[in-house]
Each structure stands twice: as C-alpha cells, then as structure tokens.
Motif scaffolding. Structure first.
Motif, mmCIF file in Angstrom:
data_model
loop_
_atom_site.group_PDB
_atom_site.id
_atom_site.type_symbol
_atom_site.label_atom_id
_atom_site.label_comp_id
_atom_site.label_asym_id
_atom_site.label_seq_id
_atom_site.Cartn_x
_atom_site.Cartn_y
_atom_site.Cartn_z
ATOM 1 N N LEU A 65 0.718 -1.035 0.160
ATOM 2 C CA LEU A 65 0.004 -0.080 0.045
ATOM 3 C C LEU A 65 0.790 1.160 -0.054
ATOM 4 N N ARG A 66 1.995 1.165 0.738
ATOM 5 C CA ARG A 66 2.673 2.386 0.726
ATOM 6 C C ARG A 66 4.268 2.260 0.169
ATOM 7 N N SER A 67 4.671 1.172 -0.121
ATOM 8 C CA SER A 67 6.032 1.000 -0.758
ATOM 9 C C SER A 67 6.873 1.340 0.409
ATOM 10 N N GLU A 68 6.645 0.868 1.680
ATOM 11 C CA GLU A 68 7.532 0.885 2.695
ATOM 12 C C GLU A 68 7.694 -0.381 3.440
ATOM 13 N N GLY A 69 8.646 -0.378 4.242
ATOM 14 C CA GLY A 69 8.926 -1.332 5.254
ATOM 15 C C GLY A 69 10.203 -2.424 4.693
ATOM 16 N N PRO A 70 10.293 -3.507 5.459
ATOM 17 C CA PRO A 70 11.742 -4.085 5.052
ATOM 18 C C PRO A 70 11.557 -4.820 3.818
ATOM 19 N N TYR A 71 10.299 -5.022 3.319
ATOM 20 C CA TYR A 71 10.266 -5.756 1.912
ATOM 21 C C TYR A 71 10.136 -4.816 0.790
ATOM 22 N N ALA A 72 10.142 -3.554 0.858
ATOM 23 C CA ALA A 72 9.924 -2.554 -0.227
ATOM 24 C C ALA A 72 11.144 -2.364 -1.187
ATOM 25 N N ARG A 73 12.282 -2.627 -0.588
ATOM 26 C CA ARG A 73 13.443 -2.685 -1.643
ATOM 27 C C ARG A 73 13.233 -3.829 -2.609
ATOM 28 N N PHE A 74 12.865 -4.947 -2.029
ATOM 29 C CA PHE A 74 12.952 -6.214 -2.762
ATOM 30 C C PHE A 74 12.036 -6.113 -3.958
ATOM 31 N N LEU A 75 10.660 -5.458 -3.780
ATOM 32 C CA LEU A 75 9.766 -5.346 -4.627
ATOM 33 C C LEU A 75 10.369 -4.149 -5.693
ATOM 34 N N GLN A 76 10.935 -3.397 -5.166
ATOM 35 C CA GLN A 76 11.364 -2.447 -6.168
ATOM 36 C C GLN A 76 12.577 -3.092 -7.096
ATOM 37 N N LEU A 77 13.126 -3.716 -6.513
ATOM 38 C CA LEU A 77 14.185 -4.630 -7.325
ATOM 39 C C LEU A 77 13.451 -5.380 -8.446
ATOM 40 N N ALA A 78 12.574 -6.186 -7.967
ATOM 41 C CA ALA A 78 11.732 -6.976 -8.963
ATOM 42 C C ALA A 78 11.168 -6.101 -10.103
ATOM 43 N N LEU A 79 10.719 -4.987 -9.696
ATOM 44 C CA LEU A 79 9.998 -4.056 -10.832
ATOM 45 C C LEU A 79 10.983 -3.510 -11.569
ATOM 46 N N ALA A 80 12.183 -3.027 -11.086
ATOM 47 C CA ALA A 80 13.321 -2.305 -11.831
ATOM 48 C C ALA A 80 13.865 -3.709 -12.888
ATOM 49 N N VAL A 81 13.956 -4.736 -12.521
ATOM 50 C CA VAL A 81 14.350 -5.822 -13.424
ATOM 51 C C VAL A 81 13.308 -6.009 -14.444
ATOM 52 N N GLU A 82 11.967 -5.956 -14.151
ATOM 53 C CA GLU A 82 11.007 -6.435 -14.938
ATOM 54 C C GLU A 82 10.694 -5.393 -16.056
ATOM 55 N N HIS A 83 11.137 -4.118 -15.758
ATOM 56 C CA HIS A 83 10.929 -2.965 -16.471
ATOM 57 C C HIS A 83 11.981 -2.681 -17.283
ATOM 58 N N GLY A 84 13.325 -3.456 -17.097
ATOM 59 C CA GLY A 84 14.612 -3.231 -17.972
ATOM 60 C C GLY A 84 15.152 -2.347 -17.408
ATOM 61 N N ARG A 85 15.152 -1.804 -16.041
ATOM 62 C CA ARG A 85 15.961 -0.688 -15.724
ATOM 63 C C ARG A 85 17.139 -1.185 -14.992
ATOM 64 N N SER A 86 18.161 -1.836 -15.839
ATOM 65 C CA SER A 86 19.322 -2.308 -15.134
ATOM 66 C C SER A 86 20.115 -1.659 -14.462
ATOM 67 N N ALA A 87 20.492 -0.522 -14.377
ATOM 68 C CA ALA A 87 21.352 0.507 -13.539
ATOM 69 C C ALA A 87 20.584 0.379 -12.198
ATOM 70 N N GLN A 88 19.159 0.608 -12.214
ATOM 71 C CA GLN A 88 18.473 0.862 -11.030
ATOM 72 C C GLN A 88 18.667 -0.385 -10.440
ATOM 73 N N ALA A 89 18.028 -1.541 -11.024
ATOM 74 C CA ALA A 89 18.131 -2.733 -10.570
ATOM 75 C C ALA A 89 19.797 -3.138 -9.935
ATOM 76 N N ALA A 90 20.759 -2.908 -10.305
ATOM 77 C CA ALA A 90 22.095 -3.021 -10.069
ATOM 78 C C ALA A 90 22.302 -2.510 -8.795
ATOM 79 N N ASP A 91 21.861 -1.198 -8.572
ATOM 80 C CA ASP A 91 22.036 -0.385 -7.200
ATOM 81 C C ASP A 91 21.120 -1.063 -6.179
ATOM 82 N N ILE A 92 19.961 -1.478 -6.379
ATOM 83 C CA ILE A 92 19.087 -1.801 -5.320
ATOM 84 C C ILE A 92 19.551 -3.243 -4.974
ATOM 85 N N ALA A 93 20.191 -4.200 -5.772
ATOM 86 C CA ALA A 93 20.579 -5.414 -5.543
ATOM 87 C C ALA A 93 21.830 -5.328 -4.650
ATOM 88 N N GLY A 94 22.753 -4.380 -5.116
ATOM 89 C CA GLY A 94 24.003 -4.041 -4.341
ATOM 90 C C GLY A 94 23.547 -3.625 -2.820
#
Length: 125
Positions: A65-94
């Motif tokens: 609902l709010r894109s916050e909490g301990p799992y937020a970055r994991f979902l953001q990572l999945a979305l970055a990969v899903e949308h082909g935003r490789s630089a953002q995905a690499a940053d979040i993964a790191g």
C-alpha cells in the motif's frame, strides 16, 4: 476468464522478489508481496479493497500500500528488473547484498518457474 498473462506475471514477480532470501518466513512473505502486487490488475479493483479481504502481516501490507517497510526494496528490485531498468536494479541489488550479475538469470528462472507452475508457455501468453 482469468488473464493468463497477468497470472504469469504475478507468479513470476513472486518468485523474483523471494529469490535469494534465506529465511523461510521472509521468503514466504516476499513471494506474497510479488504475487499480490498485481491482484488489483487481476481483480480490477483497488488494492486497498483487495487487501481488506485478506489477513496479512503488517510488513506485507506496508509494502503493497505504501511501498515502505523491510520488503519495499525487494519489490522495487523486481520491478526494476521487470521494466528493464538495469542500472537501478544493480543499485538496489547492491544495497540488498544481492549480486547484480545474477539478476537476468534469476528473472529468466522465475519466468520459467511461473510458466511451469501455471502450465503455460510463452506462445500461450
């Protein structure tokens, strides 16, 4: 009729979000985050209404609902990969301690798992 593409995307996102998480509780909840993140599309109703019908851990509700909490970055990572935003995905993964070099392979494996779990293949989508 259930939209097979959305169902595949949901399962794919669930697997992708949970991949690499070692704690079973976190893995289960992250899978739910990925899966439920597209329930509003599947059910054609606001996610707030969907989540009122389901009893979930606070961490799961917070990220959905709010894109916050301990799992937020994991979902953001999945979305970055899903949308082909490789630089953002690499940053979040790191930030999460995940090797960015394996993200593409993880995404492909998650899609294959989703297709197999749903009994569909790419031409069926």
């Amino acid at each position: 009729q259930v939209n097979r593409t959305v169902c595949c995307d949901m399962v794919n996102r669930g697997v992708a979000v949970a991949d690499g998480v070692l704690a079973k509780k976190d893995c289960d909840e992250l899978f739910l985050v990925g899966l439920l993140s597209l329930f509003d599309v599947l059910l054609a109703m606001p996610l707030t209404k969907v989540l009122q019908l389901i009893n979930l851990a606070d961490e799961v509700t917070a990220v959905l609902l709010r894109s916050e909490g301990p799992y937020a970055r994991f979902l953001q990572l999945a979305l970055a990969v899903e949308h082909g935003r490789s630089a953002q995905a690499a940053d979040i993964a790191g930030e999460l301690g995940i090797d960015p070099a394996g993200l593409g392979n993880t995404s492909q494996l998650a899609l294959a798992w989703a297709e197999e779990a749903l009994g569909i293949s790419a031409p069926d989508l």
